[in-house]
Design a protein around this motif. Structure first.
Motif, PDB file in Angstrom:
ATOM      1  N   ARG A 156       0.706  -1.218   0.132  1.00  0.00           N
ATOM      2  CA  ARG A 156       0.021   0.002  -0.050  1.00  0.00           C
ATOM      3  C   ARG A 156       0.931   1.263   0.111  1.00  0.00           C
ATOM      4  O   ARG A 156       0.511   2.183  -0.697  1.00  0.00           O
ATOM      5  CB  ARG A 156      -0.956  -0.016   1.235  1.00  0.00           C
ATOM      6  CG  ARG A 156      -1.779   1.103   1.153  1.00  0.00           C
ATOM      7  CD  ARG A 156      -3.121   1.096   2.229  1.00  0.00           C
ATOM      8  NE  ARG A 156      -2.687   0.782   3.600  1.00  0.00           N
ATOM      9  CZ  ARG A 156      -2.954   0.477   4.595  1.00  0.00           C
ATOM     10  NH1 ARG A 156      -4.250   0.250   4.622  1.00  0.00           N
ATOM     11  NH2 ARG A 156      -2.555   0.569   5.770  1.00  0.00           N
ATOM     12  N   LYS A 158      -7.457   0.893   7.850  1.00  0.00           N
ATOM     13  CA  LYS A 158      -7.155   1.952   8.828  1.00  0.00           C
ATOM     14  C   LYS A 158      -8.495   2.223   9.195  1.00  0.00           C
ATOM     15  O   LYS A 158      -8.534   2.629  10.574  1.00  0.00           O
ATOM     16  CB  LYS A 158      -7.072   3.117   7.610  1.00  0.00           C
ATOM     17  CG  LYS A 158      -5.506   3.033   6.982  1.00  0.00           C
ATOM     18  CD  LYS A 158      -5.401   4.310   6.002  1.00  0.00           C
ATOM     19  CE  LYS A 158      -4.265   4.207   5.314  1.00  0.00           C
ATOM     20  NZ  LYS A 158      -4.121   5.160   4.267  1.00  0.00           N
ATOM     21  N   ARG A 159      -9.514   2.031   8.711  1.00  0.00           N
ATOM     22  CA  ARG A 159     -10.849   2.125   9.489  1.00  0.00           C
ATOM     23  C   ARG A 159     -11.690   0.885   9.215  1.00  0.00           C
ATOM     24  O   ARG A 159     -12.718   1.179   8.249  1.00  0.00           O
ATOM     25  CB  ARG A 159     -11.523   3.457   9.102  1.00  0.00           C
ATOM     26  CG  ARG A 159     -11.066   4.670   9.689  1.00  0.00           C
ATOM     27  CD  ARG A 159     -11.732   5.988   9.158  1.00  0.00           C
ATOM     28  NE  ARG A 159     -11.449   6.230   7.668  1.00  0.00           N
ATOM     29  CZ  ARG A 159     -10.596   6.911   7.100  1.00  0.00           C
ATOM     30  NH1 ARG A 159      -9.455   7.352   7.748  1.00  0.00           N
ATOM     31  NH2 ARG A 159     -10.566   7.018   5.775  1.00  0.00           N
ATOM     32  N   LYS A 175       5.676   2.257  14.819  1.00  0.00           N
ATOM     33  CA  LYS A 175       4.472   2.132  13.634  1.00  0.00           C
ATOM     34  C   LYS A 175       4.913   1.753  12.886  1.00  0.00           C
ATOM     35  O   LYS A 175       4.108   2.180  11.511  1.00  0.00           O
ATOM     36  CB  LYS A 175       4.374   3.757  13.810  1.00  0.00           C
ATOM     37  CG  LYS A 175       3.944   4.542  15.105  1.00  0.00           C
ATOM     38  CD  LYS A 175       3.392   5.959  14.829  1.00  0.00           C
ATOM     39  CE  LYS A 175       3.278   6.400  16.274  1.00  0.00           C
ATOM     40  NZ  LYS A 175       2.468   5.936  17.144  1.00  0.00           N
TER      41      LYS A 175
END
Length: 400
Positions: free
Chosen positions: A117, A167-168, A290
């Protein structure tokens, strides 16, 4: 929306459609080869899934059957898997083959998107790069074996990766890891990862989903559920010859040394402890930095190395490893390393080791042949080091 914006959207859709066509055409030789193979050599694992589903429909014991000769394969997955296989049993054999193969490529597409991505997002040429990555990953040996055998591994990779990387998510995060764990146990290493990284909410959701899907079959097929957990699970030989070349786990490599069983077990447990400590520590540090993708890649390699049996197609996690190594695509050194790893897992290197051993060349055959035979498992160990030690240092030179 302005006329220019509409035109841009249309061009983008056409680009993605053409990119999909490129993938189909490039994958066609592989798909046609295996879907036109002799019946007893065609998608043999899919045959196991369908036959298990048929056993449920017929009310016959799931863990007692074997597929017809010459394969003679039993159903080896947890009971929820056989319930999920019932729809496959309700299809014709030809329809099931095409549906399953299409599903393999959809799962591969999801995996490639999340794994690469950082390279793909925001690029005008993203459709073409995605197509190139899909084609490259299709011809990795672990992915070729997904198509050849009709295996489920790439779907499990896609589930765990999406759960960690979305992400969501529109689903409760952790549910997909729980589903994957209930279907094939080895993704359970992600529960350890969630514990180590203190992602408590996700951990409890994954544990709840895995427990619920594990207990559900006791209400639907109670005898089969009991047969699996108290009998079939305890027999590792149901999975096939543990000493076979295709078993590239730590235990598989040790078994091929043909040491006394007790010594093999002691060495295996010691190596499992060492590799697990190093791998999960690396995953924790990547998560703290992260870099979730690298953490997931490391945990995926743990699923292969620590398992008592890990066939070559279990190394579908290599797609995620390649994405972690490539990063955003700005570091040429990382790209060269990723390219080398890709080539390594495209070539059938373990089988070269088998041929070298068969040649019976003094010294060379027994020593070098055995090392080459274990090439994918040894390579996975090197990848753990690359992701846990080399990659963080490389990132200080040229950040993503």
């Amino acid at each position: 929306m302005t006329g220019g914006a509409v035109s841009s959207v249309r061009r983008r859709w056409w680009a993605w459609a053409l990119a999909a066509l490129v993938v189909v055409l490039a994958a066609a030789p592989l798909v046609v080869t295996w879907l036109t193979n002799a019946d007893d050599q065609r998608l043999v694992d899919l045959d196991v899934y369908r036959t298990g589903g048929q056993m449920v429909l017929d009310g016959r014991p799931v863990y007692d059957f074997f597929t017809p000769a010459p394969q003679l394969l039993p159903f080896t997955y947890p009971p929820i898997s056989v319930l999920l296989a019932v729809p496959l049993a309700m299809m014709s054999w030809d329809a099931a083959q095409w549906v399953w193969t299409a599903g393999v490529f959809v799962a591969l597409g999801v995996t490639v998107w999340f794994a690469f991505r950082r390279t793909l997002e925001g690029k005008k040429y993203a459709p073409w790069l995605f197509a190139a990555l899909m084609v490259a990953c299709t011809y990795l040996m672990p992915i070729r074996d997904q198509v050849r055998f009709g295996q489920v591994d790439i779907l499990l990779v896609a589930l765990c990766l999406a759960d960690c990387m979305a992400k969501r998510p529109w689903w409760p995060r952790g549910f997909l890891i729980g589903l994957a764990t209930a279907v094939k146990l080895t993704p359970g290493v992600f529960l350890i990862y969630l514990l180590v990284t203190k992602q408590w909410k996700t951990f409890w959701m994954a544990s709840f989903a895995a427990a619920l899907l594990t207990l559900l079959p006791f209400a639907v097929i109670p005898q089969d559920a009991a047969d699996f957990w108290f009998s079939a699970l305890l027999d590792p030989e149901r999975l096939g010859s543990n000493a076979a070349t295709t078993n590239q786990s730590l235990r598989g490599m040790l078994i091929r040394l043909y040491l006394p069983d007790a010594l093999t077990t002691v060495l295996w447990l010691a190596l499992v402890a060492l590799v697990a400590w190093y791998g999960f520590r690396g995953a924790y540090r990547a998560y703290q930095a992260k870099d979730t993708l690298t953490a997931v890649a490391l945990v995926g390699l743990m699923a292969v190395l620590l398992s008592p049996v890990a066939w070559i197609h279990h190394l579908a996690w290599i797609v995620v490893v390649l994405g972690a190594l490539a990063g955003a695509g700005r570091d040429r050194v990382r790209l060269w390393v990723a390219g080398g790893v890709w080539l390594y897992y495209v070539l059938p290197i373990p089988w070269w080791g088998v041929s070298l051993k068969a040649a019976e060349i003094p010294v060379l055959s027994p020593v070098v042949g055995k090392l080459v035979q274990n090439a994918y498992g040894l390579g996975a160990l090197v990848l753990v080091w690359l992701l846990a030690a080399w990659l963080p240092k490389r990132r200080t030179i040229l950040p993503d």
